[in-house]
Design an enzyme around this catalytic site. Structure first.
Site, PDB file in Angstrom:
ATOM      1  N   CYS A   2    -132.837 -28.717  88.562  1.00  0.00           N
ATOM      2  CA  CYS A   2    -133.056 -27.901  89.757  1.00  0.00           C
ATOM      3  C   CYS A   2    -133.674 -28.779  90.850  1.00  0.00           C
ATOM      4  O   CYS A   2    -134.123 -29.878  90.592  1.00  0.00           O
ATOM      5  CB  CYS A   2    -134.034 -26.769  89.443  1.00  0.00           C
ATOM      6  SG  CYS A   2    -133.472 -25.716  88.132  1.00  0.00           S
ATOM      7  N   ARG A  27    -127.868 -33.205  93.542  1.00  0.00           N
ATOM      8  CA  ARG A  27    -128.438 -33.160  92.190  1.00  0.00           C
ATOM      9  C   ARG A  27    -127.626 -32.253  91.272  1.00  0.00           C
ATOM     10  O   ARG A  27    -127.846 -32.211  90.073  1.00  0.00           O
ATOM     11  CB  ARG A  27    -129.886 -32.651  92.241  1.00  0.00           C
ATOM     12  CG  ARG A  27    -130.856 -33.545  92.975  1.00  0.00           C
ATOM     13  CD  ARG A  27    -132.168 -32.831  93.295  1.00  0.00           C
ATOM     14  NE  ARG A  27    -132.883 -32.429  92.106  1.00  0.00           N
ATOM     15  CZ  ARG A  27    -133.803 -33.198  91.483  1.00  0.00           C
ATOM     16  NH1 ARG A  27    -134.046 -34.399  91.944  1.00  0.00           N
ATOM     17  NH2 ARG A  27    -134.438 -32.782  90.410  1.00  0.00           N
ATOM     18  N   TRP A  74    -130.218 -25.414  88.642  1.00  0.00           N
ATOM     19  CA  TRP A  74    -129.292 -25.926  87.622  1.00  0.00           C
ATOM     20  C   TRP A  74    -129.668 -25.132  86.375  1.00  0.00           C
ATOM     21  O   TRP A  74    -130.721 -25.392  85.763  1.00  0.00           O
ATOM     22  CB  TRP A  74    -129.507 -27.428  87.444  1.00  0.00           C
ATOM     23  CG  TRP A  74    -128.816 -28.018  86.264  1.00  0.00           C
ATOM     24  CD1 TRP A  74    -129.350 -28.241  85.023  1.00  0.00           C
ATOM     25  CD2 TRP A  74    -127.453 -28.447  86.161  1.00  0.00           C
ATOM     26  NE1 TRP A  74    -128.418 -28.773  84.190  1.00  0.00           N
ATOM     27  CE2 TRP A  74    -127.235 -28.923  84.848  1.00  0.00           C
ATOM     28  CE3 TRP A  74    -126.391 -28.489  87.058  1.00  0.00           C
ATOM     29  CZ2 TRP A  74    -126.012 -29.427  84.419  1.00  0.00           C
ATOM     30  CZ3 TRP A  74    -125.176 -29.001  86.619  1.00  0.00           C
ATOM     31  CH2 TRP A  74    -124.987 -29.449  85.332  1.00  0.00           C
ATOM     32  N   ASN A 100    -138.733 -26.303  88.675  1.00  0.00           N
ATOM     33  CA  ASN A 100    -137.737 -27.214  88.102  1.00  0.00           C
ATOM     34  C   ASN A 100    -138.259 -27.640  86.741  1.00  0.00           C
ATOM     35  O   ASN A 100    -139.351 -28.205  86.636  1.00  0.00           O
ATOM     36  CB  ASN A 100    -137.543 -28.449  88.993  1.00  0.00           C
ATOM     37  CG  ASN A 100    -136.644 -29.481  88.295  1.00  0.00           C
ATOM     38  OD1 ASN A 100    -135.837 -29.127  87.441  1.00  0.00           O
ATOM     39  ND2 ASN A 100    -136.812 -30.748  88.625  1.00  0.00           N
ATOM     40  N   GLY A 101    -137.497 -27.349  85.679  1.00  0.00           N
ATOM     41  CA  GLY A 101    -137.925 -27.757  84.336  1.00  0.00           C
ATOM     42  C   GLY A 101    -137.680 -26.636  83.342  1.00  0.00           C
ATOM     43  O   GLY A 101    -136.893 -25.721  83.592  1.00  0.00           O
ATOM     44  N   GLU A 483    -115.383 -45.422  72.259  1.00  0.00           N
ATOM     45  CA  GLU A 483    -116.135 -45.049  73.474  1.00  0.00           C
ATOM     46  C   GLU A 483    -116.400 -46.274  74.335  1.00  0.00           C
ATOM     47  O   GLU A 483    -116.266 -46.235  75.563  1.00  0.00           O
ATOM     48  CB  GLU A 483    -117.423 -44.343  73.077  1.00  0.00           C
ATOM     49  CG  GLU A 483    -118.426 -44.090  74.188  1.00  0.00           C
ATOM     50  CD  GLU A 483    -117.892 -43.238  75.342  1.00  0.00           C
ATOM     51  OE1 GLU A 483    -116.797 -42.647  75.213  1.00  0.00           O
ATOM     52  OE2 GLU A 483    -118.568 -43.176  76.383  1.00  0.00           O
ATOM     53  N   LYS A 487    -115.180 -46.619  78.208  1.00  0.00           N
ATOM     54  CA  LYS A 487    -116.105 -46.909  79.322  1.00  0.00           C
ATOM     55  C   LYS A 487    -115.591 -48.085  80.131  1.00  0.00           C
ATOM     56  O   LYS A 487    -115.525 -48.041  81.355  1.00  0.00           O
ATOM     57  CB  LYS A 487    -117.512 -47.211  78.769  1.00  0.00           C
ATOM     58  CG  LYS A 487    -118.251 -45.990  78.295  1.00  0.00           C
ATOM     59  CD  LYS A 487    -118.819 -45.172  79.405  1.00  0.00           C
ATOM     60  CE  LYS A 487    -118.316 -43.811  79.694  1.00  0.00           C
ATOM     61  NZ  LYS A 487    -117.591 -42.957  78.862  1.00  0.00           N
ATOM     62  N   GLU A 490    -112.194 -47.240  81.979  1.00  0.00           N
ATOM     63  CA  GLU A 490    -112.178 -46.204  83.040  1.00  0.00           C
ATOM     64  C   GLU A 490    -112.949 -46.630  84.284  1.00  0.00           C
ATOM     65  O   GLU A 490    -112.676 -46.118  85.367  1.00  0.00           O
ATOM     66  CB  GLU A 490    -112.671 -44.871  82.516  1.00  0.00           C
ATOM     67  CG  GLU A 490    -114.140 -44.743  82.229  1.00  0.00           C
ATOM     68  CD  GLU A 490    -114.497 -43.303  81.819  1.00  0.00           C
ATOM     69  OE1 GLU A 490    -113.933 -42.350  82.370  1.00  0.00           O
ATOM     70  OE2 GLU A 490    -115.345 -43.173  80.930  1.00  0.00           O
ATOM     71  N   HIS A 506    -103.425 -54.742  60.489  1.00  0.00           N
ATOM     72  CA  HIS A 506    -102.221 -53.879  60.535  1.00  0.00           C
ATOM     73  C   HIS A 506    -101.612 -53.893  61.914  1.00  0.00           C
ATOM     74  O   HIS A 506    -100.855 -52.996  62.273  1.00  0.00           O
ATOM     75  CB  HIS A 506    -102.609 -52.458  60.110  1.00  0.00           C
ATOM     76  CG  HIS A 506    -103.131 -52.389  58.708  1.00  0.00           C
ATOM     77  ND1 HIS A 506    -102.336 -52.157  57.614  1.00  0.00           N
ATOM     78  CD2 HIS A 506    -104.380 -52.597  58.210  1.00  0.00           C
ATOM     79  CE1 HIS A 506    -103.052 -52.194  56.509  1.00  0.00           C
ATOM     80  NE2 HIS A 506    -104.308 -52.451  56.847  1.00  0.00           N
ATOM     81  N   LYS A 605    -114.082 -35.802  87.317  1.00  0.00           N
ATOM     82  CA  LYS A 605    -115.236 -35.570  86.432  1.00  0.00           C
ATOM     83  C   LYS A 605    -114.889 -34.520  85.380  1.00  0.00           C
ATOM     84  O   LYS A 605    -115.352 -34.577  84.261  1.00  0.00           O
ATOM     85  CB  LYS A 605    -116.457 -35.111  87.241  1.00  0.00           C
ATOM     86  CG  LYS A 605    -117.718 -34.912  86.410  1.00  0.00           C
ATOM     87  CD  LYS A 605    -118.138 -36.179  85.696  1.00  0.00           C
ATOM     88  CE  LYS A 605    -119.283 -35.952  84.728  1.00  0.00           C
ATOM     89  NZ  LYS A 605    -119.491 -37.086  83.811  1.00  0.00           N
TER      90      LYS A 605
HETATM   91  C1  AGP Z   1    -115.602 -39.885  79.878  1.00  0.00           C
HETATM   92  O1  AGP Z   1    -116.330 -40.928  80.475  1.00  0.00           O
HETATM   93  C2  AGP Z   1    -114.519 -39.350  80.768  1.00  0.00           C
HETATM   94  N1  AGP Z   1    -115.045 -38.934  82.023  1.00  0.00           N
HETATM   95  C3  AGP Z   1    -113.668 -38.266  80.088  1.00  0.00           C
HETATM   96  O2  AGP Z   1    -113.085 -38.830  78.944  1.00  0.00           O
HETATM   97  C4  AGP Z   1    -114.430 -37.007  79.638  1.00  0.00           C
HETATM   98  O3  AGP Z   1    -115.287 -37.301  78.560  1.00  0.00           O
HETATM   99  C5  AGP Z   1    -113.391 -35.962  79.162  1.00  0.00           C
HETATM  100  O4  AGP Z   1    -112.568 -35.640  80.255  1.00  0.00           O
HETATM  101  C6  AGP Z   1    -114.032 -34.688  78.588  1.00  0.00           C
HETATM  102  O5  AGP Z   1    -114.775 -34.051  79.595  1.00  0.00           O
HETATM  103  P1  AGP Z   1    -115.744 -32.820  79.153  1.00  0.00           P
HETATM  104  O6  AGP Z   1    -116.778 -33.406  78.238  1.00  0.00           O
HETATM  105  O7  AGP Z   1    -116.299 -32.309  80.423  1.00  0.00           O
HETATM  106  O8  AGP Z   1    -114.892 -31.823  78.421  1.00  0.00           O
END
Ligand code: AGP
Length: 610
Positions: A2, A27, A74, A100-101, A483, A487, A490, A506, A605
């Site tokens: 928040c 935020r 939030w 906030n908290g 992962e 990272k 992307e 393989h 996002k």
């Molecule tokens: C991760 O860094 C990416 N932005 C993407 O893979 C993300 O994790 C995926 O789209 C799932 O999003 P969500 O956790 O909001 O469902």
């Protein structure tokens, strides 16, 4: 998180607070509101939605108020609705509070206050603060009323308070959530962060935990919770607003990587009793019999959340006595999975809006399964499509590349796995205690890891011009290899593949050459020797090896070209720790390549379309 803002001065408070709320928008929030001290009445306007909606509501209304509070919410307790928005006040509208908290011990207070006749309007923890202060406030000393109340609160909070009959001051207090005071000419401000105030003043007083401040037009007096006065000189802040929003970090992603200790700590907070060796997930209490009678568990998600589910699989299989599998939601929903009343489906999603994950959950529930979701955004669509939701408390994640939400998901999945085992009688209190004591260490170990950032910067400087990377891991580090590769690809646009190390011979071994570095995740477990052999196989073909390990042995020092150390820890924490150096490596490689780290090309996002 928040955002809070308070003002006592000579300017029209309404316009100033609305401007400040716009500066708080970055935020992340779901509701906004403000309270104005208008002659001798407290006027409150608040609603779910954006600051612009609030401004529209107030456009044709004029006020003379020069004292007021503003808030962007939030949601953590209670969905984003008008009534749950802040400011909150008591039923007599004597006191207004913004917060906030998280107040951990709000429920007993709420019950006690209701027994004494207090009428509550919202489902929030924050509203309790307004009623408690109203009870203590005798009309003469707002500071004393606030001071008495905050000493009884547990959890994290930054609050600002004003009283209907007191047009000359607001009182603020801080414990665990940020709060700064701005000093102007015949006006004083309070806010969650520095950027919010920079257009009004650059003279800032940062409050510390355990402090209260009384703000008047020409003064800001700071006290500790015992009432002792504290002298503190204001600081001149010369940041520009955008830098300040990132709290001095170059990108939101880097800020969020460094917020991971709190993200994990806040996700674990209040959800276990170490003394009694108990996991406390009241959100799931109504489903104990479903959990006891379950015959099959699916975990499903996309992207980084999918890798969190994959890591959890290894830990859950060591705990639970029933078949469980992890499926990418986009595959799960079209593969006619085995689903019935005895199936548990766990869906993980930071945004709670991912189309494939929503589709998978809707299909699972139609087929009779019980669905629990792990979500970071309160009130997101997925929470309404689930039987129950376990929220991560990572706070808003602005960077497209998920980091702190990922570690919070790993922590939430640890808790959920332990809880399911506890409910199914598979875990004794002492076994739970053992797991919890290691989990409780996670924030400290993550913090320790973040101190190694400079070593990772040096590594990035060596490798940032490479165009291909291979990431290898086994067991619960295989998902972390995936992962780490995600990272890197992307945000730096480098081609990076994550593989189970056992797969090397393989196929991927055909790719090994000096121009494609291999990052190998090595932990002292049952497959340690096998991973060493994989490293030898890569080196034998002139491959360059960067080993990330929690156990530097002589042979590894001899084999790897570079070594990044992570602290040794229990398996509950290992995936979190190994993820951090990979996040930092990806970040610094991308930074050296000059890509748009917070909004990488082609990415969103939240992928709300299939
Ligand atoms: C991760 O860094 C990416 N932005 C993407 O893979 C993300 O994790 C995926 O789209 C799932 O999003 P969500 O956790 O909001 O469902």
């Amino acid at each position: 998180m928040c955002g809070i803002v308070g003002y006592v001065g000579h300017r029209p408070a309404k316009d100033l607070l609305l401007e400040a709320l716009q500066r708080l928008e970055y935020r992340g929030y779901d509701s906004a509101g403000l309270a104005l001290l208008e002659s001798d009445a407290l006027y409150v306007e608040k609603r779910a939605g954006k600051v612009r909606d609030l401004a529209e509501r107030l456009r044709d209304k004029s006020f003379r108020a020069t004292v007021g509070l503003g808030h962007t919410r939030w949601a953590t307790h209670g969905p984003p609705t008008d009534i749950n928005a802040h400011p909150h006040s008591d039923e007599h509208r004597q006191i207004a509070v913004i917060h906030n908290g998280i107040i951990e011990n709000y429920l007993p207070f709420k019950e006690e206050l209701q027994r004494r006749g207090h009428q509550f309007a919202s489902q929030t923890d924050s509203e309790v603060i307004a009623h408690l202060i109203e009870e203590r406030y005798d009309g003469s000393n707002l500071f004393e009323a606030v001071r008495t109340v905050v000493q009884r609160l547990q959890g994290a909070y930054a609050i600002a308070v004003m009283a209907r009959d007191n047009p000359n001051e607001i009182v603020v207090a801080r414990q665990g959530s940020p709060l700064v005071v701005g000093l102007g000419q015949n006006e004083t401000f309070a806010a969650s962060d520095i950027p919010t105030l920079l257009s009004f003043t650059r003279q800032m007083l940062v409050l510390h935990d355990g402090e209260i401040a009384v703000l008047r037009r020409n003064s800001a007096e700071i006290y500790d919770f015992s009432g002792r006065k504290i002298e503190r000189a204001p600081q001149q802040v010369d940041w520009d607003v955008l830098t300040a929003q990132k709290q001095g970090y170059k990108h939101f992603m880097l800020k969020e990587i460094h917020e991971q200790p709190q993200a994990v700590a806040h996700t674990l907070q209040g959800r276990y009793d170490l003394e009694r060796g108990q996991i406390l997930l009241p959100e799931l209490e109504a489903f104990r019999s479903k959990i006891q009678n379950a015959k099959f568990i699916y975990l499903t998600a996309m992207g980084t959340a999918y890798y969190a589910a994959l890591a959890a699989k290894y830990l859950w299989r060591e705990l639970l006595d029933l078949p469980l599998t992890v499926e990418m939601a986009s595959e799960f929903r079209y593969s006619k999975p085995y689903l019935n009343q005895e199936t548990l489906v766990i869906a993980i999603s930071q945004s709670g809006e991912t189309a494939d994950t929503l589709g998978a959950v809707r299909m699972a529930r139609e087929r009779g399964a019980t669905v629990f979701s792990i979500v970071n955004v309160v009130g997101a669509t997925l929470t309404r499509e689930s039987d129950a939701t376990l929220y991560t408390h990572a706070g808003p994640e602005i960077g497209v590349a998920s980091t702190k939400a990922f570690l919070a998901q790993l922590a939430a999945l640890d808790l959920l796995g332990l809880y399911i085992a506890q409910v199914r009688g598979k875990l004794s209190p002492s076994q739970t205690q053992e797991a919890l004591s290691s989990l409780a260490q996670a924030p400290v170990l993550i913090e320790k890891l973040l101190q190694q950032e400079q070593q990772i910067v040096q590594l990035a400087q060596i490798f940032y011009q490479k165009e291909h990377f291979l990431f290898l891991g086994r067991d619960l580090l295989y998902p972390i290899a995936l992962e780490g590769a995600l990272k890197l690809k992307e945000i730096s646009y480098i081609h990076a593949e994550g593989y189970a190390a056992g797969e090397l011979k393989h196929g991927p071994i055909a790719l090994i050459d000096p121009d494609m570095p291999t990052i190998v995740l090595v932990t002292k477990n049952s497959v340690y020797e096998k991973v060493l052999s994989n490293i030898q196989e890569v080196r034998a073909r002139r491959g360059v090896v960067i080993a990330v390990t929690d156990d530097v042995q002589r042979e590894l020092e001899h084999l790897a070209d570079f070594i990044l150390e992570v602290p040794a820890a229990a398996r509950w924490v290992t995936p979190m720790l190994f993820a951090v150096p990979l996040q930092l490596f990806a970040y610094h490689v991308a930074d050296l390549r000059g890509t748009d780290i917070d909004q990488p090309r082609n990415l969103a996002k939240s992928v709300t379309v299939e």
